[in-house]
Design a protein around this motif. Structure first.
Motif, short mmCIF file in Angstrom:
data_model
loop_
_atom_site.label_atom_id
_atom_site.label_comp_id
_atom_site.label_asym_id
_atom_site.label_seq_id
_atom_site.Cartn_x
_atom_site.Cartn_y
_atom_site.Cartn_z
N GLU A 56 44.62 -82.60 39.84
CA GLU A 56 45.21 -83.69 40.53
C GLU A 56 46.53 -83.82 40.09
O GLU A 56 47.16 -84.67 40.89
CB GLU A 56 44.39 -84.74 40.40
N THR A 57 47.02 -83.42 39.07
CA THR A 57 48.49 -83.49 38.86
C THR A 57 49.30 -82.35 38.52
O THR A 57 50.62 -82.44 38.51
CB THR A 57 48.33 -84.30 37.55
N CYS A 58 48.67 -81.16 38.42
CA CYS A 58 49.36 -79.89 38.18
C CYS A 58 50.47 -79.58 39.56
O CYS A 58 49.62 -79.83 40.61
CB CYS A 58 48.51 -78.70 37.84
N ASP A 59 51.10 -79.03 39.39
CA ASP A 59 52.01 -78.51 40.54
C ASP A 59 51.11 -77.58 41.56
O ASP A 59 51.09 -77.61 42.68
CB ASP A 59 53.28 -77.78 40.19
N TYR A 60 50.54 -76.73 40.68
CA TYR A 60 49.50 -75.93 41.27
C TYR A 60 48.09 -75.78 40.35
O TYR A 60 48.40 -75.69 39.16
CB TYR A 60 50.10 -74.53 41.49
N PHE A 61 47.09 -75.57 40.96
CA PHE A 61 45.79 -75.36 40.16
C PHE A 61 44.75 -74.62 40.86
O PHE A 61 44.97 -74.49 42.01
CB PHE A 61 45.11 -76.84 39.97
N LEU A 62 44.26 -73.40 40.27
CA LEU A 62 43.37 -72.78 40.64
C LEU A 62 42.17 -72.44 39.61
O LEU A 62 42.50 -72.39 38.51
CB LEU A 62 43.76 -71.16 41.12
N SER A 63 40.87 -72.52 40.16
CA SER A 63 39.75 -72.10 39.40
C SER A 63 38.98 -70.89 40.12
O SER A 63 38.99 -70.82 41.30
CB SER A 63 39.04 -73.31 39.07
N TYR A 64 38.17 -70.39 39.39
CA TYR A 64 37.29 -69.24 39.75
C TYR A 64 36.09 -69.18 38.93
O TYR A 64 36.05 -69.30 37.69
CB TYR A 64 37.87 -67.81 39.96
N ARG A 65 34.77 -68.93 39.71
CA ARG A 65 33.69 -68.78 38.81
C ARG A 65 32.63 -67.92 39.83
O ARG A 65 32.45 -68.02 41.00
CB ARG A 65 33.04 -70.12 38.40
N ARG A 66 32.14 -67.06 39.17
CA ARG A 66 30.80 -66.24 40.06
C ARG A 66 29.54 -67.15 40.31
O ARG A 66 29.11 -67.95 39.39
CB ARG A 66 30.46 -65.20 39.22
N ILE A 67 29.20 -66.97 41.41
CA ILE A 67 27.75 -67.51 41.79
C ILE A 67 27.33 -66.72 42.54
O ILE A 67 27.17 -66.41 43.77
CB ILE A 67 28.13 -69.02 42.60
N GLY A 68 26.24 -65.78 41.82
CA GLY A 68 25.45 -64.83 42.35
C GLY A 68 26.22 -63.69 42.87
O GLY A 68 27.14 -63.02 42.26
N ALA A 69 26.41 -63.07 44.21
CA ALA A 69 27.00 -62.12 44.79
C ALA A 69 28.63 -62.65 45.20
O ALA A 69 29.35 -61.90 45.78
CB ALA A 69 26.47 -61.58 45.64
N ASP A 70 29.02 -64.04 44.88
CA ASP A 70 29.94 -64.44 45.37
C ASP A 70 30.78 -65.18 44.22
O ASP A 70 30.40 -65.05 43.08
CB ASP A 70 29.79 -65.85 46.19
N VAL A 71 32.39 -65.29 44.67
CA VAL A 71 33.10 -65.89 43.69
C VAL A 71 33.52 -67.31 44.33
O VAL A 71 34.00 -67.22 45.49
CB VAL A 71 34.37 -65.24 43.38
#
Length: 232
Positions: A56-71
């Motif tokens: 909520e405070t970064c200029d930009y934020f990204l996260s990723y995680r695997r969920i089954g056959a998806d990301v």
């Protein structure tokens, strides 16, 4: 006929007295805030901005995680327009698969698919995103979506089981259409990213890069020493 008329009459009376003769649609679930305490544990994260910033405070934020056959991806940026991530074979813009979350004039946040042709982003109708959700709050665009790990070979959609450089960008939008990103040289992952490896990576924004460089720190120390010792 008398029975049907009686049913109709009772429904009309009920409607007049209650004002809600039929059940209303259930409320839409609010957007669940992005959890940063999972970064480096159950998901990978990139943070760009002030040291110690969060989603909520970064200029930009990204996260990723695997969920089954998806990301599952989560994106957030300090903008009222759009925030995006690009998957590239190098660190340069051009020939990249891009997913963008765009804030339109109706207040909605839509997930769009683009392909970088040189320095120009072309929208692609085939959109691999699903389970899309997004919100615009506190002058930030935030979104969450999934896309398949593996897709049949196609130029505009990469296979995420392979490793790619991640390009991070955000900027204004005009009538729901993205325009040039906010900074001339948007941040890029230092090395290729694997969805099978979760890290929590912080990248200082330009305002903090200057003072965090070894040369700058050495210069500050030298100047401080000079001022304390005084001039002959």
């Amino acid at each position: 006929y008398c029975f049907l008329f009686l049913v109709f009459y009772l429904v009309m009376i009920y409607s007049d007295h209650t004002g809600y003769p039929f059940p209303t649609a259930p409320p839409v679930d609010p957007f669940a805030k992005i959890r940063v305490d999972d970064c480096g544990k159950t998901k990978g994260c990139f943070r760009y901005g002030k040291p110690g910033c969060n989603a909520e405070t970064c200029d930009y934020f990204l996260s990723y995680r695997r969920i089954g056959a998806d990301v599952e991806f989560e994106l957030s940026a300090d903008t009222d327009g759009w925030v995006a991530v690009g998957f590239s074979s190098d660190k340069k813009m051009g020939g990249d698969d891009v997913m963008a979350c765009v804030h339109d004039d109706n207040g909605r946040v839509r997930i769009q698919h683009f392909y970088n042709v040189g320095q120009w982003a072309k929208e692609i109708q085939r959109n691999p995103a699903r389970d899309e959700e997004g919100v615009f709050e506190n002058n930030r665009v935030t979104c969450r979506f999934k896309r398949p790990v593996y897709v049949p070979r196609e130029e505009t959609i990469v296979d995420l089981h392979l490793s790619w450089y991640y390009l991070f960008a955000w900027g204004p939008a005009i009538q729901g259409s993205i325009t040039r990103h906010d900074i001339d040289s948007p941040p890029v992952s230092e090395r290729v990213v694997s969805i099978y490896k979760y890290e929590d990576i912080f990248m200082p924004s330009a305002a903090y890069q200057t003072f965090s460089s070894p040369f700058c720190l050495l210069l500050i120390v030298a100047l401080t020493f000079y001022l304390l010792m005084g001039t002959p």
